[in-house]
Design an enzyme around this catalytic site. Sequence first.
Site, PDB file in Angstrom:
ATOM      1  N   TRP A 130       0.855  -1.189   0.000  1.00 15.29           N
ATOM      2  CA  TRP A 130       0.000   0.000   0.000  1.00 15.29           C
ATOM      3  C   TRP A 130       0.901   1.253   0.000  1.00 15.29           C
ATOM      4  O   TRP A 130       1.860   1.325   0.778  1.00 15.29           O
ATOM      5  CB  TRP A 130      -0.884  -0.018   1.251  1.00 15.29           C
ATOM      6  N   ASP A 211      -1.616  -6.050   8.514  1.00 13.70           N
ATOM      7  CA  ASP A 211      -2.536  -4.962   8.164  1.00 13.70           C
ATOM      8  C   ASP A 211      -3.788  -5.623   7.576  1.00 13.70           C
ATOM      9  O   ASP A 211      -3.730  -6.295   6.547  1.00 13.70           O
ATOM     10  CB  ASP A 211      -1.884  -4.026   7.125  1.00 13.70           C
ATOM     11  N   LYS A 246     -13.942  -0.348   5.372  1.00 18.34           N
ATOM     12  CA  LYS A 246     -14.498  -0.963   4.162  1.00 18.34           C
ATOM     13  C   LYS A 246     -15.646  -1.902   4.499  1.00 18.34           C
ATOM     14  O   LYS A 246     -16.698  -1.849   3.854  1.00 18.34           O
ATOM     15  CB  LYS A 246     -13.411  -1.739   3.404  1.00 18.34           C
TER      16      LYS A 246
HETATM   17  C1  LMR Z   1      -6.672   2.776  -0.772  1.00 17.92           C
HETATM   18  O1  LMR Z   1      -5.670   2.068  -0.774  1.00 17.92           O
HETATM   19  O2  LMR Z   1      -7.121   3.312  -1.801  1.00 17.92           O
HETATM   20  C2  LMR Z   1      -7.424   2.985   0.506  1.00 17.92           C
HETATM   21  O3  LMR Z   1      -6.841   2.262   1.535  1.00 17.92           O
HETATM   22  C3  LMR Z   1      -7.624   4.418   0.829  1.00 17.92           C
HETATM   23  C4  LMR Z   1      -6.366   5.112   1.231  1.00 17.92           C
HETATM   24  O4  LMR Z   1      -6.383   5.759   2.291  1.00 17.92           O
HETATM   25  O5  LMR Z   1      -5.358   5.045   0.539  1.00 17.92           O
END
Ligand code: LMR
Length: 398
Positions: A130, A211, A246
Site C-alpha cells: 500500500w 494490516d 471498508k
Molecule cells: C486505498 O488504498 O485506496 C485505501 O486504503 C484508501 C487510502 O487511504 O489510501
Amino acid sequence: MFQSLTPLPPDPILGLSVAFKADTNPNKIDLGIGVYKDAQGNTPVMSAVKKAEDIILNSQTTKTYVGPVGAAEYNETVARMVLGETLYDSLGKRRVTVQSPGGTGGLRLAAEFIKKANADATVWVSDPTWANHVPLITSAGLKIEKSPYYDYTSHSVRFEEMLDCLRRVTQGDLVLLHGCCHNPSGADLNQQQWQAVRDVALKQGFTVFIDMAYQGLGDGIDEDVYGVRQLAESLPELIIVSSCSKNFGLYRERTGALTVICDSDASTKAATTLIAAAARANYSMPPDHGAAIVQLIMHDADLRSEWDQELTGMRDRINGLRSLLVERIAAAGIEEDFSFIEREKGMFSFLGVNVEQVPTLINDYSIYLVNSSRINVASVNESNIDYLTSSLAKVLSS
Ligand code: LMR
C-alpha cells in the site's frame, strides 16, 4: 520561516480523486481510491449502519471522553471478529486491543509502539505494498526494507523468493503482511503459504505485523482471517491492525483497532501502557461514533444479520465484476490473458498496463488509476465497462 517551503507532489492515491473531480469528460472513470461502489457508482451508507446511527442518536446520553484506548466493549468486539471466539478465549490476557482512528491511525500507533519496543527495528514490507505504508512507517522513525511479493508476469505471489527473504529476517525486526485482499495486487497467500510463513517466523523469531483492512471482502469474515488466526495461535507475539472502513463502509468515521499479542500477561500489560501513551501524545483519544455503530451492530441480532447480508452483497458484486471484467476484456479483442483478475481478491488488481500507459489512460481517456496500474474493481459498472475495455484495447495496441 515558511518562505523556503516547497510543495509536495500530490498523494499517489488521494491526489487522483482531486484530479478526477476537476475532469469535465462525461466518460471519466475513477478507478483510484479504495472505496466500495454500487452498480450506480455510489458509496451509500449501509442500511444496518443507518439504523444503528438512528438508535445511537436517540439513546446517547453523554459525549464525555472515551479515554486513549477507546471503548472497551468495541475493542473486545473487534478482537472477537478478527480472532474468533476460541482464540479470543485462549489468548486471555496475552492480548490487548485498542481502538484507533481508522486503520491508518492503528498502523501509526503500531509503528510508535514498535519504535518504543526496539528503536532499531526494520519493518519488511511486501514489494509492492500500500502506497502509504512506507511514509507512515518511516515517519515514525522505523527503517523499512522490501521483500519480494508479486510477479507482474505470472500474476502470482513470488512465494519462494519471499520465503528466502524472510529466512534472513531476525528477532527484533518485523514482517508486515496484508491479512487478506492484498493492496495493491489482490494476490493473497494460500493456506499452505500462511503455514510456511508461520513456521519461518517461529524459527527466525521476527514479529509479524498484519494490516487487515478488508476483512469480509475476499471470501468471508472468517475465511479472510485464516492466516491471521494461524499466526495468532502459534506465535509468541503478533501485531494486528484492523479497520472497519471498508466492511462497515465507515470510511470517514475513522474506525479501526490495534491488537497486540505478547508472550506473557506482564508484557501485554506494559504494551497497553505504551500504546495508550502513544495515543494520548498524538490525538488523546479516538473518535467514538464509528466504534459505537460497530459495537451496536455486532450485538443486535437483526442489525448483525442485515450487515452480514449487505457485506455478502458487496463481496459478491466485486467477485462478479472480476469475472465480468475478464469476459469483457476478451470481448474487446484484447489477446493478453487477464484471467488473473478473476483469481485475485478484494477491491484491487493491477490492470496490467505499463508505467507509460497509465498516464495515457488518465490524460487521453480520463480513466483514473494509481500509477502502479492498480484499479479499484468495485468502481466498474455496466455503464462504464465498455468504455473502459475499449480504451484499454486502444492503449494496449498503440
Ligand atoms: C486505498 O488504498 O485506496 C485505501 O486504503 C484508501 C487510502 O487511504 O489510501
